[in-house]
Design a protein around this motif. Structure first.
Motif, PDB file in Angstrom:
ATOM      1  N   LEU A 199       0.817  -1.223   0.000  1.00 22.87           N
ATOM      2  CA  LEU A 199       0.000   0.000   0.000  1.00 22.87           C
ATOM      3  C   LEU A 199       0.847   1.269   0.000  1.00 22.87           C
ATOM      4  O   LEU A 199       0.651   2.157  -0.845  1.00 22.87           O
ATOM      5  N   PHE A 200       1.799   1.378   0.924  1.00 21.85           N
ATOM      6  CA  PHE A 200       2.550   2.634   1.034  1.00 21.85           C
ATOM      7  C   PHE A 200       3.484   2.883  -0.151  1.00 21.85           C
ATOM      8  O   PHE A 200       3.594   4.022  -0.611  1.00 21.85           O
ATOM      9  N   PRO A 201       4.147   1.859  -0.702  1.00 21.95           N
ATOM     10  CA  PRO A 201       4.888   2.111  -1.946  1.00 21.95           C
ATOM     11  C   PRO A 201       3.984   2.572  -3.092  1.00 21.95           C
ATOM     12  O   PRO A 201       4.326   3.513  -3.816  1.00 21.95           O
ATOM     13  N   PHE A 202       2.816   1.933  -3.262  1.00 22.33           N
ATOM     14  CA  PHE A 202       1.905   2.346  -4.338  1.00 22.33           C
ATOM     15  C   PHE A 202       1.403   3.771  -4.119  1.00 22.33           C
ATOM     16  O   PHE A 202       1.235   4.528  -5.068  1.00 22.33           O
ATOM     17  N   LEU A 203       1.175   4.156  -2.877  1.00 25.76           N
ATOM     18  CA  LEU A 203       0.738   5.534  -2.580  1.00 25.76           C
ATOM     19  C   LEU A 203       1.820   6.555  -2.886  1.00 25.76           C
ATOM     20  O   LEU A 203       1.532   7.742  -3.074  1.00 25.76           O
ATOM     21  N   SER A 204       3.070   6.089  -2.947  1.00 28.25           N
ATOM     22  CA  SER A 204       4.201   7.004  -3.132  1.00 28.25           C
ATOM     23  C   SER A 204       4.830   6.924  -4.516  1.00 28.25           C
ATOM     24  O   SER A 204       5.803   7.635  -4.787  1.00 28.25           O
ATOM     25  N   GLY A 205       4.325   6.043  -5.372  1.00 25.15           N
ATOM     26  CA  GLY A 205       4.920   5.882  -6.701  1.00 25.15           C
ATOM     27  C   GLY A 205       6.229   5.125  -6.680  1.00 25.15           C
ATOM     28  O   GLY A 205       7.026   5.209  -7.622  1.00 25.15           O
ATOM     29  N   ALA A 206       6.470   4.357  -5.599  1.00 26.71           N
ATOM     30  CA  ALA A 206       7.708   3.585  -5.472  1.00 26.71           C
ATOM     31  C   ALA A 206       7.523   2.200  -6.101  1.00 26.71           C
ATOM     32  O   ALA A 206       6.434   1.846  -6.551  1.00 26.71           O
ATOM     33  N   CYS A 207       8.605   1.425  -6.119  1.00 28.20           N
ATOM     34  CA  CYS A 207       8.572   0.088  -6.725  1.00 28.20           C
ATOM     35  C   CYS A 207       8.700  -0.972  -5.635  1.00 28.20           C
ATOM     36  O   CYS A 207       9.538  -0.830  -4.733  1.00 28.20           O
ATOM     37  N   ILE A 208       7.850  -2.022  -5.694  1.00 26.49           N
ATOM     38  CA  ILE A 208       7.976  -3.118  -4.739  1.00 26.49           C
ATOM     39  C   ILE A 208       8.610  -4.337  -5.412  1.00 26.49           C
ATOM     40  O   ILE A 208       8.380  -4.599  -6.592  1.00 26.49           O
ATOM     41  N   TYR A 209       9.416  -5.029  -4.635  1.00 23.89           N
ATOM     42  CA  TYR A 209      10.142  -6.215  -5.095  1.00 23.89           C
ATOM     43  C   TYR A 209       9.626  -7.403  -4.284  1.00 23.89           C
ATOM     44  O   TYR A 209       9.764  -7.433  -3.058  1.00 23.89           O
ATOM     45  N   THR A 210       9.043  -8.375  -4.962  1.00 21.93           N
ATOM     46  CA  THR A 210       8.426  -9.500  -4.273  1.00 21.93           C
ATOM     47  C   THR A 210       9.374 -10.701  -4.222  1.00 21.93           C
ATOM     48  O   THR A 210      10.399 -10.726  -4.910  1.00 21.93           O
ATOM     49  N   ILE A 211       8.990 -11.676  -3.397  1.00 23.24           N
ATOM     50  CA  ILE A 211       9.753 -12.924  -3.275  1.00 23.24           C
ATOM     51  C   ILE A 211       8.971 -14.009  -4.004  1.00 23.24           C
ATOM     52  O   ILE A 211       7.814 -14.275  -3.662  1.00 23.24           O
ATOM     53  N   PRO A 212       9.549 -14.657  -5.020  1.00 24.15           N
ATOM     54  CA  PRO A 212       8.817 -15.713  -5.728  1.00 24.15           C
ATOM     55  C   PRO A 212       8.409 -16.839  -4.789  1.00 24.15           C
ATOM     56  O   PRO A 212       9.141 -17.175  -3.854  1.00 24.15           O
ATOM     57  N   LYS A 213       7.254 -17.403  -5.034  1.00 23.92           N
ATOM     58  CA  LYS A 213       6.807 -18.545  -4.229  1.00 23.92           C
ATOM     59  C   LYS A 213       7.784 -19.700  -4.434  1.00 23.92           C
ATOM     60  O   LYS A 213       8.214 -19.970  -5.546  1.00 23.92           O
ATOM     61  N   GLY A 214       8.147 -20.341  -3.359  1.00 26.33           N
ATOM     62  CA  GLY A 214       9.081 -21.459  -3.444  1.00 26.33           C
ATOM     63  C   GLY A 214      10.531 -21.049  -3.262  1.00 26.33           C
ATOM     64  O   GLY A 214      11.393 -21.896  -3.058  1.00 26.33           O
ATOM     65  N   ALA A 215      10.815 -19.735  -3.335  1.00 21.24           N
ATOM     66  CA  ALA A 215      12.198 -19.278  -3.128  1.00 21.24           C
ATOM     67  C   ALA A 215      12.555 -19.362  -1.645  1.00 21.24           C
ATOM     68  O   ALA A 215      11.676 -19.283  -0.782  1.00 21.24           O
TER      69      ALA A 215
END
Length: 501
Positions: A199-215
């Motif tokens: 939520l807060f990155p999207f509200l700020s125009g920032a980029c989120i980096y996710t963790i792939p499932k199984g990693a």
């Protein structure tokens, strides 16, 4: 809702910025806006206006994140289920919420008995992020946590609850995300911490980096910090226990903020981790799912702000519009310095557990303060307030056990066990029922076997004999819940009850 309007404005303002990095693939806010619009179009063409609770299969892809925003723009709630969870549990969640429609980006959805809306939509649509008028008391999401009866326990959070969270975080001068920030999102979307990490990155125009499932989570976090030069980290404390062997290799001057929550942050490892992040502000957040993720925090600094109790960093003070109250078993406030159960009040409090009046009666109470009825949530966490009005965490009420008639704090045993250990490893104190039905203390150590005589010599010098664990079990790797917390219930099964006389 203001936060929904702000989301819309942020996405449109930063169309050429990266919004998501999923498994090394970047997606811009324009890509995101297109997916949101496609999914929203499918929802509005399929789902009746009065159908508010929509199932969401939480895959790690742009469509799943877009589905959340699309539902909010339509004034609807998401009911997330993890595709890795037992299907019987997920069906129970949909049954409890009377869910008819399920959004799913899986190629072959296994939820065909519901009306599945595939979010893999390849259709030209105009970008449409205009939000519908929403009643603030409408539900924005329902998360299900483990229930003591074996049935999952539903926690509905309203649009007003999220609005209050955003207002509280925005009021903190110490925390300010930028469009240039690169933010870690390591949480499964069925876990409440995920809400703040998208939520807060999207509200700020920032980029989120996710963790792939199984990693392997800790290894992938290490990789992202090093290769993508992340600037904002939100983590559970257990993750840095696994990163500890790599601390000497971690020098991350780009990290500006590191927030912890969802477990006790220990002072020894906090200092070591702080050394890896020379330009970082560290926050120890506190807050249960029932209070919309965060309720307050302590700004940790390794040199001048490191207040702790039994080696656990303070949880600090409540945030804007939130009240903390420490009570005894009669829900009466205790004095400064006295341990009691922490209770929370304010606009972030859930309306109550989903269709569970018995649980609601136990977990919430009304207290009249200055002529006003204030509704409090009983957290089950034991705390005390010190003379500076900081709150310090003692342990879970259910981690306070009785051994030979004495009350014992398991966190205190863990503190002294680690204090003189030659190896820096995870240690968990547990109460284990022996074959006579009595509780005995066990110490689980996450390591290959080693000599523990110095640990026990230290504990015997610091604690009475009834607090000294009678059983030690070395475990190569502790079992964890999907949200990264140590699974204490499963850990107890590692001890052989036949040896407990």
């Amino acid at each position: 809702m203001k936060f929904v309007k702000k989301l819309q404005e942020s996405i449109l303002k930063y169309l050429d910025h990266n919004a998501l990095c999923i498994n090394n693939t970047f997606y811009t806010y324009k890509d995101f806006a297109v997916e949101i619009s496609r999914i929203r179009n499918a929802i509005s063409n399929t789902v009746d206006d009065d159908e508010k609770l929509i199932g969401l299969v939480t895959n790690d892809d742009i469509q799943t994140y877009a589905s959340i925003i699309a539902l909010w723009l339509e004034g609807k709630a998401y009911v997330p289920v993890n595709p890795s969870s037992p299907i019987e549990r997920n069906h129970k969640i949909f049954e409890l919420t009377e869910t008819k429609y399920v959004l799913d980006s899986s190629v072959d959805s296994i939820y065909q008995e519901y009306s599945v809306i595939s979010t893999l939509i390849d259709k030209d649509v105009s970008i449409n992020l205009k939000d519908k008028k929403v009643d603030g008391n409408d539900i924005a999401y329902i998360l299900f946590t483990s229930g003591t009866t074996g049935l999952p326990k539903g926690v509905p959070i309203t649009f007003n609850n999220i609005e209050a969270l955003v207002r509280a975080i925005d009021a903190e001068p110490e925390f300010n995300l930028l469009p240039s920030d690169r933010c870690l999102q390591m949480f499964e979307l069925t876990f409440d911490f995920s809400v703040v990490t998208y939520l807060f990155p999207f509200l700020s125009g920032a980029c989120i980096y996710t963790i792939p499932k199984g990693a392997i989570k800790y290894f992938y976090v290490f990789k992202l910090i090093k290769e993508q030069k992340l600037t904002v980290l939100t983590m559970v404390p257990s993750i840095i226990n696994y990163l500890r062997p790599y601390f000497a290799e971690i020098n991350a001057p780009d990290v500006r903020y590191c927030s912890f929550g969802g477990g006790a942050l220990h002072s020894d490892i906090a200092k070591e981790w702080s050394d890896c992040l020379p330009n970082c502000k560290i926050f120890n957040y506190y807050g249960p799912t029932e209070f919309t993720v965060y309720s307050g925090f302590y700004p940790y600094h390794k040199e001048n702000h490191q207040k702790s109790h039994n080696g656990i960093i303070a949880i600090g003070t409540p945030q804007k519009d939130t009240k903390y109250l420490v009570v005894d078993e009669n829900n009466s406030e205790v004095q400064i310095g006295v341990t009691g159960e922490l209770c929370l009040a304010g606009p972030q409090i859930t309306p109550g557990y989903w269709k569970n009046e018995e649980r609601n009666a136990k977990s919430f109470f009304i207290k009249n303060e200055d002529g006003k009825d204030i509704r409090y949530y009983k957290t089950g966490d034991l705390c005390f307030k010190d003379e500076d009005h900081d709150f310090l965490y003692v342990g879970r009420a259910d981690f306070q056990v009785k051994i030979r008639g004495y009350r014992v704090e398991l966190a205190e045993i863990e503190f002294h066990a680690k204090a003189n250990a030659q190896k820096k490893v995870n240690m968990v104190a547990l109460d284990i029922i022996n074959n006579l039905g009595n509780a005995e203390l066990g110490l689980a150590i996450e390591s290959d076997p080693f000599d523990t005589s110095n640990i026990f010599d230290h504990m015997k010098a610091k604690m009475p004999d009834y607090m000294i664990p009678m059983h030690v079990q070395f475990v190569k790797e502790f079992p964890h819940s999907i949200n990264g917390k140590i699974n204490r219930k499963e850990l107890k099964t590692y001890f052989d009850i036949n040896e407990l006389k």
